[in-house]
Motif scaffolding. Structure first.
Motif, PDB file in Angstrom:
ATOM      1  N   SER A 196     -56.958 -59.377  33.730  1.00 55.11           N
ATOM      2  CA  SER A 196     -55.892 -60.298  34.131  1.00 55.11           C
ATOM      3  C   SER A 196     -54.674 -60.113  33.241  1.00 55.11           C
ATOM      4  N   GLU A 230     -54.346 -63.385  40.200  1.00 54.73           N
ATOM      5  CA  GLU A 230     -54.758 -63.487  38.796  1.00 54.73           C
ATOM      6  C   GLU A 230     -55.432 -62.208  38.290  1.00 54.73           C
ATOM      7  N   VAL A 231     -55.582 -61.226  39.149  1.00 55.98           N
ATOM      8  CA  VAL A 231     -56.276 -59.997  38.782  1.00 55.98           C
ATOM      9  C   VAL A 231     -55.297 -58.823  38.814  1.00 55.98           C
ATOM     10  N   ASP A 251     -54.814 -66.769  33.420  1.00 55.82           N
ATOM     11  CA  ASP A 251     -55.301 -66.161  34.665  1.00 55.82           C
ATOM     12  C   ASP A 251     -56.769 -65.765  34.540  1.00 55.82           C
ATOM     13  N   ALA A 252     -57.156 -65.244  33.392  1.00 58.78           N
ATOM     14  CA  ALA A 252     -58.549 -64.851  33.174  1.00 58.78           C
ATOM     15  C   ALA A 252     -59.462 -66.074  33.247  1.00 58.78           C
TER      16      ALA A 252
END
Length: 152
Positions: free
Chosen positions: A132, A117-118, A137-138
């Motif tokens: 992200s 996610e990063v 995802d963030a």
């Protein structure tokens, strides 16, 4: 100089002195007749499982990690618990506020883990920007951090 001798001296110096930076460690090694580059010191710190801890007066210094070998995920969760003060979600990014001088360590752990996610991190003295791909995802990153915050 052989790595084993240098690392034994590093362990002795860290145990006997409160050394807070790689530069301090390089200086005290030089005073003891051991010349080493910053890259070598950094590699030794990683190999020897040297961590930073806080003394009773709040001064951060190196210490030899004693205990079972934590997984990379455990390192991240422990770092979050021990250093993160707050996290704020801003669209596809998270702004993470940490204790002074701990942002780079946590950022490096996140980068090393290659969290899906990063996309990337940028770290300063006490702040990390975690980027992200998208807002979902963030949010996952923020929610994971919040699970491990001491004040949550």
């Amino acid at each position: 100089m052989k790595k084993e001798i240098r690392q034994a001296k590093i362990e002795q110096l860290i145990t006997q002195n409160e050394i807070g930076t790689q530069e301090e460690l390089m200086e005290i090694l030089a005073q003891n007749g051991i010349k080493a580059t910053q890259a070598t010191i950094s590699r030794d710190i990683r190999e020897m499982r040297i961590i930073k801890e806080q003394n009773a007066k709040g001064k951060i210094h190196y210490a030899i990690f004693k205990g079972g070998l934590p997984s990379e995920e455990e390192k991240m969760y422990n770092a979050i618990t021990e250093s993160v003060i707050d996290i704020t979600l801003v669209q596809t990014m998270n702004v993470v506020h940490t204790l002074p001088r701990t942002a780079n360590v946590l950022s490096a752990i996140i980068d090393e883990l290659e969290v899906s996610e990063v996309v990337g991190t940028i770290a300063g003295y006490d702040t990390i920007l975690i980027i992200s791909k998208n807002e979902q995802d963030a949010r996952l990153v923020r929610d994971t951090f919040k699970k491990y915050l001491k004040n949550e």
